[in-house]
Design an enzyme around this catalytic site. Structure first.
Site, PDB file in Angstrom:
ATOM      1  N   ARG A  51       1.445 -27.405  -3.310  1.00 42.39           N
ATOM      2  CA  ARG A  51       1.297 -25.964  -3.540  1.00 42.39           C
ATOM      3  C   ARG A  51       1.854 -25.209  -2.344  1.00 42.39           C
ATOM      4  O   ARG A  51       2.546 -24.205  -2.479  1.00 42.39           O
ATOM      5  CB  ARG A  51      -0.166 -25.575  -3.790  1.00 42.39           C
ATOM      6  CG  ARG A  51      -0.353 -24.065  -3.794  1.00 42.39           C
ATOM      7  CD  ARG A  51      -1.641 -23.531  -4.412  1.00 42.39           C
ATOM      8  NE  ARG A  51      -2.776 -24.397  -4.372  1.00 42.39           N
ATOM      9  CZ  ARG A  51      -3.547 -24.614  -3.298  1.00 42.39           C
ATOM     10  NH1 ARG A  51      -3.306 -23.985  -2.159  1.00 42.39           N
ATOM     11  NH2 ARG A  51      -4.560 -25.440  -3.363  1.00 42.39           N
ATOM     12  N   TYR A 103       9.666  -1.748 -15.271  1.00 42.70           N
ATOM     13  CA  TYR A 103       9.472  -2.896 -16.147  1.00 42.70           C
ATOM     14  C   TYR A 103       8.044  -2.822 -16.709  1.00 42.70           C
ATOM     15  O   TYR A 103       7.086  -2.590 -15.953  1.00 42.70           O
ATOM     16  CB  TYR A 103       9.687  -4.176 -15.330  1.00 42.70           C
ATOM     17  CG  TYR A 103       9.380  -5.423 -16.104  1.00 42.70           C
ATOM     18  CD1 TYR A 103      10.198  -5.815 -17.159  1.00 42.70           C
ATOM     19  CD2 TYR A 103       8.278  -6.205 -15.804  1.00 42.70           C
ATOM     20  CE1 TYR A 103       9.912  -6.960 -17.881  1.00 42.70           C
ATOM     21  CE2 TYR A 103       7.985  -7.357 -16.524  1.00 42.70           C
ATOM     22  CZ  TYR A 103       8.806  -7.724 -17.566  1.00 42.70           C
ATOM     23  OH  TYR A 103       8.527  -8.865 -18.288  1.00 42.70           O
ATOM     24  N   ASP A 175      12.511  -4.096  -6.558  1.00 48.57           N
ATOM     25  CA  ASP A 175      12.698  -5.074  -7.630  1.00 48.57           C
ATOM     26  C   ASP A 175      14.194  -5.079  -7.940  1.00 48.57           C
ATOM     27  O   ASP A 175      14.722  -4.145  -8.542  1.00 48.57           O
ATOM     28  CB  ASP A 175      11.857  -4.673  -8.847  1.00 48.57           C
ATOM     29  CG  ASP A 175      11.991  -5.648 -10.019  1.00 48.57           C
ATOM     30  OD1 ASP A 175      12.986  -6.389 -10.075  1.00 48.57           O
ATOM     31  OD2 ASP A 175      11.097  -5.645 -10.891  1.00 48.57           O
ATOM     32  N   LYS A 200      15.828 -14.171 -14.736  1.00 44.96           N
ATOM     33  CA  LYS A 200      16.928 -13.424 -15.319  1.00 44.96           C
ATOM     34  C   LYS A 200      18.270 -13.920 -14.745  1.00 44.96           C
ATOM     35  O   LYS A 200      18.655 -15.023 -15.024  1.00 44.96           O
ATOM     36  CB  LYS A 200      16.704 -11.924 -15.105  1.00 44.96           C
ATOM     37  CG  LYS A 200      15.242 -11.472 -15.388  1.00 44.96           C
ATOM     38  CD  LYS A 200      14.820 -11.620 -16.840  1.00 44.96           C
ATOM     39  CE  LYS A 200      13.321 -11.446 -17.073  1.00 44.96           C
ATOM     40  NZ  LYS A 200      12.712 -10.242 -16.553  1.00 44.96           N
TER      41      LYS A 200
HETATM   42  C1  LIG Z   1      11.385  -9.813 -16.239  1.00 39.56           C
HETATM   43  C2  LIG Z   1      11.150  -8.823 -15.179  1.00 39.56           C
HETATM   44  C3  LIG Z   1      10.028  -8.896 -14.339  1.00 39.56           C
HETATM   45  C4  LIG Z   1       8.958  -9.952 -14.515  1.00 39.56           C
HETATM   46  O1  LIG Z   1       9.425 -11.241 -14.245  1.00 39.56           O
HETATM   47  P1  LIG Z   1       8.878 -12.559 -14.989  1.00 39.56           P
HETATM   48  O2  LIG Z   1       9.729 -13.630 -14.416  1.00 39.56           O
HETATM   49  O3  LIG Z   1       9.060 -12.352 -16.460  1.00 39.56           O
HETATM   50  O4  LIG Z   1       7.433 -12.692 -14.637  1.00 39.56           O
HETATM   51  C5  LIG Z   1       9.897  -7.945 -13.338  1.00 39.56           C
HETATM   52  N1  LIG Z   1      10.812  -6.969 -13.172  1.00 39.56           N
HETATM   53  C6  LIG Z   1      11.897  -6.858 -13.964  1.00 39.56           C
HETATM   54  C7  LIG Z   1      12.866  -5.759 -13.738  1.00 39.56           C
HETATM   55  C8  LIG Z   1      12.099  -7.786 -14.990  1.00 39.56           C
HETATM   56  O5  LIG Z   1      13.167  -7.656 -15.787  1.00 39.56           O
END
Ligand SMILES: *Cc1c(COP(=O)(O)O)cnc(C)c1O
Length: 384
Positions: A51, A103, A175, A200
């Site tokens: 972990r 998001y 982000d 993504k």
């Molecule tokens: C998908 C996404 C998240 C969350 O990420 P996960 O990997 O699905 O937990 C946060 N911010 C943005 C802009 C996203 O597209």
């Protein structure tokens, strides 16, 4: 390897990836183990329990740090796990200023989870960074931004936000999921923390859920690493391996995402059935100049508003593609279409959602890396 001396593509392929010292394997092995044997208590090779630390994850963390020009990276079992760790830097009574076009999962976590722990969130139109000033007070500890925003592709001026954050000694976090490190590096613009949903563009193949944080600050890294290990949203070695493999082609994929994105946006903007196309590459986009300043190109994320307002016809269109697939998520090699109002942004109340432009006749496209001719003819047949 020295992370700072190479260009992006070379770093994507090589940063963090040293040949395995015992076998010479060029690919970092998948250390599928939960624990590491110790010679006597406390004497081990740097790894005690997986972990806390796993060699495969460590290699990936070094790679992602290099791509964001950061000193430290931490990988999490999801993007939400990464955001969760950032908010856990705060205490009850603290306040956060964030965007009004977030998001959906971030909005849900802020309002439905952390609001219960005495943290206050202000959702602000940040397309003019100066608006932030009206929401900063002595309790403000964090400015959380997302740019381009999801799904209306607003652009927030990272440098301007960072300047305000520094004046008030507030942490700034970005982000960077939609842009990917190929298009935008917020740490270079002065941000304290960069967050990614690695799921993504970084992963890029729609086969892993993962998150990451990157920072240059020793102090923030120490706190975040403590939360990482204490709260435990850490990813496994197999997923870490898959993401390292995915990142090796990030620069190639992003070039094609940008090329295809531009062609698709240009096709859609003159289509008679389309009311509006959100894409920061158009000179008419309200913050095009800022996008040009802080991004290397404009990416493959596009949202469209249909002239026909009926939700039935929007659904019909969303389900009539042959190459685009109707699904949540984005940033993978395959093109996706998403209906934010009922899919990714369903957790945001309708009134809030519509205020941010997320109307029922809006569709979001994640333009993949297929051949552009096939994508354009798919759009043509679906809209026809
Ligand atoms: C998908 C996404 C998240 C969350 O990420 P996960 O990997 O699905 O937990 C946060 N911010 C943005 C802009 C996203 O597209």
């Amino acid at each position: 390897m020295d992370n700072t001396s190479y260009k992006f593509g070379t770093k994507a392929i090589h940063a963090g990836a040293e040949p395995d010292p015992t076998t010479g394997a060029i690919m970092t092995p998948i250390f599928q183990t939960s624990t590491f044997v110790q010679e006597y208590p406390g004497k081990h090779k740097g790894y005690a329990y997986a972990r806390g630390k796993n060699p495969t994850r460590e290699a990936l963390q070094k790679n992602i740090a290099a791509l964001e020009n950061g000193k430290f990276a931490l990988c999490f079992s999801s993007g939400m796990g990464a955001i969760d760790a950032v908010i856990k830097l705060l205490r009850p009574g603290d306040e956060v200023v964030t965007g009004d076009d977030l998001y959906g999962g971030s909005y849900r976590m802020f309002t439905k989870v952390f609001a219960n722990y005495g943290i206050t969130f202000h959702f602000v139109d940040m397309s003019n960074a100066e608006n932030i000033r009206n929401f900063i007070n002595s309790k403000t500890k964090l400015i959380w931004i997302e740019t381009p925003t999801n799904p209306t592709m607003q652009i927030i001026d990272i440098e301007a936000v960072v300047k305000i954050a520094r004046e008030h000694k507030v942490i700034s976090a970005v982000d960077n999921t939609f842009a990917s490190p190929y298009l935008q590096n917020p740490l270079d613009l002065g941000a304290d923390i960069v967050m990614h949903s690695v799921t993504k563009y970084l992963g890029g193949h729609s086969d892993v859920v993962m998150g990451a944080l990157v920072t240059n600050s020793d102090n923030l890294y120490e706190q975040l690493a403590f939360i990482h290990n204490s709260c435990g949203a850490t990813p496994g070695p197999m997923d870490s391996f898959l993401v390292m493999r995915g990142i090796k082609t990030l620069h190639l994929r992003m070039e094609r995402h940008c090329f295809n994105g531009r062609k698709v946006a240009e096709y859609l903007v003159s289509h008679p059935k389309i009311e509006k196309v959100y894409w920061p590459g158009f000179p008419s986009h309200p913050n095009h100049a800022i996008a040009k300043k802080q991004m290397r190109d404009f990416g493959g994320m596009i949202s469209i508003v249909l002239k026909d307002k009926s939700v039935e016809n929007t659904f019909k269109l969303a389900s009539s593609f042959k190459v685009f697939s109707l699904a949540e998520s984005l940033g993978g090699v395959e093109s996706l279409v998403n209906h934010p109002a009922t899919m990714t942004h369903a957790s945001i109340p309708k009134a809030e959602r519509e205020k941010a432009g997320v109307v029922d006749n809006l569709l979001r496209l994640s333009v993949g890396v297929e051949d552009i001719e096939d994508l354009l003819s798919d759009l043509k047949q679906a809209l026809g």
